[in-house]
Motif scaffolding. Structure first.
Motif, PDB file in Angstrom:
ATOM      1  N   ASN A 282     -28.177 -27.864 100.773  1.00 37.93           N
ATOM      2  CA  ASN A 282     -29.344 -28.087 101.328  1.00 37.93           C
ATOM      3  C   ASN A 282     -29.891 -26.630 101.118  1.00 37.93           C
ATOM      4  N   LYS A 283     -30.264 -25.942  99.685  1.00 35.06           N
ATOM      5  CA  LYS A 283     -31.064 -24.786  99.324  1.00 35.06           C
ATOM      6  C   LYS A 283     -32.397 -25.559  99.203  1.00 35.06           C
ATOM      7  N   ASP A 284     -32.562 -26.222  98.552  1.00 33.20           N
ATOM      8  CA  ASP A 284     -33.784 -26.972  98.473  1.00 33.20           C
ATOM      9  C   ASP A 284     -34.659 -27.372  99.876  1.00 33.20           C
ATOM     10  N   ALA A 285     -33.812 -26.964 100.982  1.00 27.83           N
ATOM     11  CA  ALA A 285     -34.813 -27.649 102.796  1.00 27.83           C
ATOM     12  C   ALA A 285     -35.485 -26.591 103.010  1.00 27.83           C
ATOM     13  N   PRO A 286     -36.580 -26.521 103.931  1.00 29.55           N
ATOM     14  CA  PRO A 286     -37.732 -25.225 104.319  1.00 29.55           C
ATOM     15  C   PRO A 286     -36.090 -23.938 104.451  1.00 29.55           C
ATOM     16  N   SER A 287     -35.127 -24.042 105.370  1.00 28.57           N
ATOM     17  CA  SER A 287     -34.611 -23.412 105.731  1.00 28.57           C
ATOM     18  C   SER A 287     -33.463 -22.907 104.959  1.00 28.57           C
ATOM     19  N   GLY A 288     -33.124 -23.611 104.197  1.00 31.52           N
ATOM     20  CA  GLY A 288     -31.935 -23.902 103.256  1.00 31.52           C
ATOM     21  C   GLY A 288     -30.493 -24.398 104.214  1.00 31.52           C
ATOM     22  N   MET A 289     -30.703 -25.027 104.710  1.00 29.59           N
ATOM     23  CA  MET A 289     -30.037 -25.750 106.356  1.00 29.59           C
ATOM     24  C   MET A 289     -30.478 -26.657 106.782  1.00 29.59           C
ATOM     25  N   VAL A 290     -29.693 -28.030 106.671  1.00 29.02           N
ATOM     26  CA  VAL A 290     -30.219 -28.908 107.453  1.00 29.02           C
ATOM     27  C   VAL A 290     -29.126 -29.444 108.847  1.00 29.02           C
ATOM     28  N   ASN A 291     -29.941 -29.866 109.885  1.00 30.68           N
ATOM     29  CA  ASN A 291     -28.816 -29.232 111.780  1.00 30.68           C
ATOM     30  C   ASN A 291     -27.693 -28.474 110.912  1.00 30.68           C
ATOM     31  N   GLY A 292     -28.223 -27.047 110.999  1.00 28.53           N
ATOM     32  CA  GLY A 292     -27.005 -25.880 110.487  1.00 28.53           C
ATOM     33  C   GLY A 292     -25.961 -25.763 109.294  1.00 28.53           C
ATOM     34  N   ILE A 293     -26.494 -27.235 108.409  1.00 31.47           N
ATOM     35  CA  ILE A 293     -25.244 -27.730 107.632  1.00 31.47           C
ATOM     36  C   ILE A 293     -26.125 -27.166 106.061  1.00 31.47           C
ATOM     37  N   SER A 294     -25.375 -26.397 105.468  1.00 32.26           N
ATOM     38  CA  SER A 294     -25.921 -25.395 103.801  1.00 32.26           C
ATOM     39  C   SER A 294     -25.017 -25.788 102.696  1.00 32.26           C
ATOM     40  N   GLU A 295     -23.772 -26.610 103.092  1.00 32.21           N
ATOM     41  CA  GLU A 295     -23.413 -26.615 101.561  1.00 32.21           C
ATOM     42  C   GLU A 295     -21.658 -27.555 102.711  1.00 32.21           C
ATOM     43  N   PHE A 296     -21.343 -28.356 101.467  1.00 32.90           N
ATOM     44  CA  PHE A 296     -20.074 -28.622 101.710  1.00 32.90           C
ATOM     45  C   PHE A 296     -19.508 -29.028 100.746  1.00 32.90           C
ATOM     46  N   GLU A 297     -17.589 -29.104 100.844  1.00 34.81           N
ATOM     47  CA  GLU A 297     -17.072 -28.991  99.316  1.00 34.81           C
ATOM     48  C   GLU A 297     -15.896 -29.872  99.526  1.00 34.81           C
ATOM     49  N   THR A 298     -16.172 -30.721  98.655  1.00 38.97           N
ATOM     50  CA  THR A 298     -15.171 -32.110  99.270  1.00 38.97           C
ATOM     51  C   THR A 298     -14.163 -32.107  97.904  1.00 38.97           C
ATOM     52  N   GLU A 299     -12.390 -31.904  98.392  1.00 45.70           N
ATOM     53  CA  GLU A 299     -10.915 -32.380  97.815  1.00 45.70           C
ATOM     54  C   GLU A 299     -11.258 -33.368  97.780  1.00 45.70           C
ATOM     55  N   LEU A 300     -11.190 -34.056  96.264  1.00 41.92           N
ATOM     56  CA  LEU A 300     -10.576 -35.240  95.518  1.00 41.92           C
ATOM     57  C   LEU A 300      -9.246 -35.374  95.390  1.00 41.92           C
ATOM     58  N   ALA A 301      -8.394 -35.318  96.972  1.00 47.18           N
ATOM     59  CA  ALA A 301      -6.811 -35.723  96.102  1.00 47.18           C
ATOM     60  C   ALA A 301      -6.932 -35.781  94.693  1.00 47.18           C
ATOM     61  N   TYR A 302      -7.635 -37.439  94.975  1.00 49.23           N
ATOM     62  CA  TYR A 302      -7.044 -38.695  94.415  1.00 49.23           C
ATOM     63  C   TYR A 302      -7.867 -40.195  94.719  1.00 49.23           C
ATOM     64  N   ALA A 303      -8.316 -40.624  92.975  1.00 50.67           N
ATOM     65  CA  ALA A 303      -9.175 -41.808  93.957  1.00 50.67           C
ATOM     66  C   ALA A 303      -8.279 -42.556  92.629  1.00 50.67           C
ATOM     67  N   ALA A 304      -8.032 -43.601  92.986  1.00 51.25           N
ATOM     68  CA  ALA A 304      -7.338 -44.893  92.071  1.00 51.25           C
ATOM     69  C   ALA A 304      -8.462 -45.977  92.368  1.00 51.25           C
ATOM     70  N   ASP A 305      -8.343 -47.145  91.609  1.00 56.00           N
ATOM     71  CA  ASP A 305      -8.517 -48.055  91.696  1.00 56.00           C
ATOM     72  C   ASP A 305      -8.351 -49.301  90.618  1.00 56.00           C
ATOM     73  N   LEU A 306      -8.737 -50.482  90.037  1.00 55.58           N
ATOM     74  CA  LEU A 306      -8.436 -51.296  89.208  1.00 55.58           C
ATOM     75  C   LEU A 306     -10.022 -52.333  89.325  1.00 55.58           C
ATOM     76  N   ARG A 307      -9.911 -52.595  87.700  1.00 54.07           N
ATOM     77  CA  ARG A 307     -11.036 -52.481  87.267  1.00 54.07           C
ATOM     78  C   ARG A 307     -11.472 -53.853  86.732  1.00 54.07           C
ATOM     79  N   ALA A 308     -12.879 -54.652  86.323  1.00 49.99           N
ATOM     80  CA  ALA A 308     -12.602 -55.574  85.249  1.00 49.99           C
ATOM     81  C   ALA A 308     -13.368 -54.844  84.126  1.00 49.99           C
ATOM     82  N   VAL A 309     -13.275 -54.691  83.294  1.00 49.33           N
ATOM     83  CA  VAL A 309     -14.174 -54.491  81.736  1.00 49.33           C
ATOM     84  C   VAL A 309     -14.334 -55.721  80.869  1.00 49.33           C
ATOM     85  N   PHE A 310     -15.354 -55.874  80.958  1.00 53.88           N
ATOM     86  CA  PHE A 310     -16.305 -56.527  80.576  1.00 53.88           C
ATOM     87  C   PHE A 310     -17.118 -55.817  78.464  1.00 53.88           C
TER      88      PHE A 310
END
Length: 445
Positions: free
Chosen positions: A105-133
């Motif tokens: 949230n560095k572009d927020a007025p105080s660099g924070m929104v509701n007391g939160i400045s940043e987040f980090e999500t570890e994506l262990a895996y994402a698996a999907d089945l897709r149709a391809v055209f």
């Protein structure tokens, strides 16, 4: 990770991979689309492919929408794919990838929104089945494709864990199980994407793609907005895809079916077969004409004519031989009133025509004045079955007898006989002849 460093690393990796695949393609005796046939089926192509990819993960998507953070960080993602192509246009692809997604949230007025400045999500895996055209496989402008555009859509599931305000995801209590092991949130998502692939060789393609992932929840970035929105993230990637299968077969991705159809139509062997078929049709037509040939014009084809050369106008039977001459009518009264002229009938009818009444009246007068008996013979032309024509000829003879009896002739003086198709006086192969054969003849006993 520094964005500039990431770009340099991807560029170096791409150059190295391109060089390696070029060497591999030079050693591979690749099949060409000329080996494919329009109705040859999927077995003539390589339809399986394995891909590797790497790129950038972001909490934002190209179509916009609400986000819980003002800025996206650039993070590396990587994955693999396995695709089965069912035709030139439609295929199915399985994808698995992982990486890290973060924002701030560095572009927020105080660099924070509701007391939160940043987040980090570890994506262990994402698996999907897709149709391809593949929307560029059918090309009206080029005989061989080297660039192909594609669209994808499907369904998948992701496992992830999140930390806020610079905390290490490994140390967040919520991310640990009872035994201190890893604990992930599992959530469904819908991937929608597009991309373009470039032909490097018959075996290898270089792919550029972008996929948006719409999650079925609002926990991905660690901020829960009370159900008013759902999180999303995107993956822009570059990768290599390797066609699997026999090198004697063509890679279906690069075969233009329109060009295959054109080549097959222009195939010399096919043209020879067409010409041979034309010759066979011509020979059959000539044979049919020979079968219909009637040299003496008697209405019987030469191959069935047992008496060729019959003089014109001669009445013949079904074998083309002259019919015996009918006996001359026996005069039973003076002058021209013989009373034995032939009675004609319409097609499939036993109803007397009015024009036959004068003839029947003369015959009735002779029988009433002179006595004696007469045999009335009914006949039919050859249309229909023999049994039906026999009945029709009897009905015609009985119609004549009924008229004579009604006019005063004793019923015992008239004998009727149905002869069916027998004894035709003209050929049944022509309508003119068939008209003459629909008749009744009378003869004195």
């Amino acid at each position: 990770m520094n964005y500039s460093t990431l770009k340099k690393g991807l560029a170096v990796s791409f150059v190295a991979l391109m060089g390696a695949t070029s060497i591999a393609s030079a050693q591979d005796a690749a099949a060409t689309s000329s080996s494919a046939k329009v109705f040859g089926g999927g077995g003539q192509y390589r339809t399986w492919s394995l891909g590797v990819n790497g790129g950038v993960l972001s909490p934002f998507v190209a179509i916009g929408g609400s986000n819980d953070f003002t800025n996206a960080d650039v993070n590396l993602g990587y994955g693999i794919s396995l695709r089965k192509q069912f035709g030139h246009v439609i295929g199915v692809e399985g994808n698995v990838f992982r990486g890290k997604v973060s924002g701030n949230n560095k572009d927020a007025p105080s660099g924070m929104v509701n007391g939160i400045s940043e987040f980090e999500t570890e994506l262990a895996y994402a698996a999907d089945l897709r149709a391809v055209f593949n929307i560029g496989s059918i090309d009206f402008l080029r005989r061989e494709n080297s660039v192909n555009f594609f669209l994808t859509a499907g369904y998948g599931a992701a496992a992830y864990r999140t930390a806020l305000n610079g905390a290490d995801v490994k140390d967040v209590p919520e991310n640990k199980g009872d035994n201190g092991d890893k604990k992930y949130i599992k959530e469904a998502y819908i991937p929608v994407g597009a991309g373009v692939k470039f032909k490097v060789s018959e075996r290898v393609s270089f792919n550029l793609g972008y996929t948006m992932h719409f999650l079925d929840g609002d926990n991905f970035d660690g901020v829960y907005a009370k159900g008013t929105s759902k999180d999303k993230f995107s993956y822009g990637y570059a990768g290599l895809e390797f066609s699997l299968g026999s090198k004697s077969k063509s890679n279906i991705d690069w075969v233009n079916p329109l060009a295959v159809m054109y080549d097959e139509l222009k195939d010399p062997s096919l043209r020879q077969e067409v010409e041979a078929l034309k010759n066979r049709v011509s020979n059959i037509e000539k044979s049919v004409e020979d079968l219909k040939k009637d040299s003496d014009g008697d209405g019987v084809a030469d191959q069935f004519d047992k008496c060729p050369g019959t003089p014109a106008g001669t009445a013949v039977d079904g074998s083309g031989c002259p019919l015996p001459k009918a006996p001359e009518p026996t005069a039973v009264a003076t002058g021209n009133l013989t009373g034995f002229e032939t009675i004609q009938f319409e097609f499939n009818s036993s109803v007397l025509k009015t024009e036959s009444y004068p003839t029947l009246d003369k015959l009735s007068s002779v029988l009433r004045e002179n006595g004696g008996k007469v045999t009335v013979n009914g006949y039919a032309s050859s249309e229909g079955t023999a049994a039906y024509n026999l009945k029709l000829s009897k009905d015609r003879a009985n119609s004549v007898k009924t008229y004579l009896v009604n006019s005063g002739v004793n019923a015992s003086q008239v004998v009727t006989k149905g002869n069916g198709e027998a004894n035709p006086v003209a050929s049944n192969d022509t309508e003119e002849g068939r008209i003459q054969n629909r008749r009744v003849e009378s003869a004195r006993n």
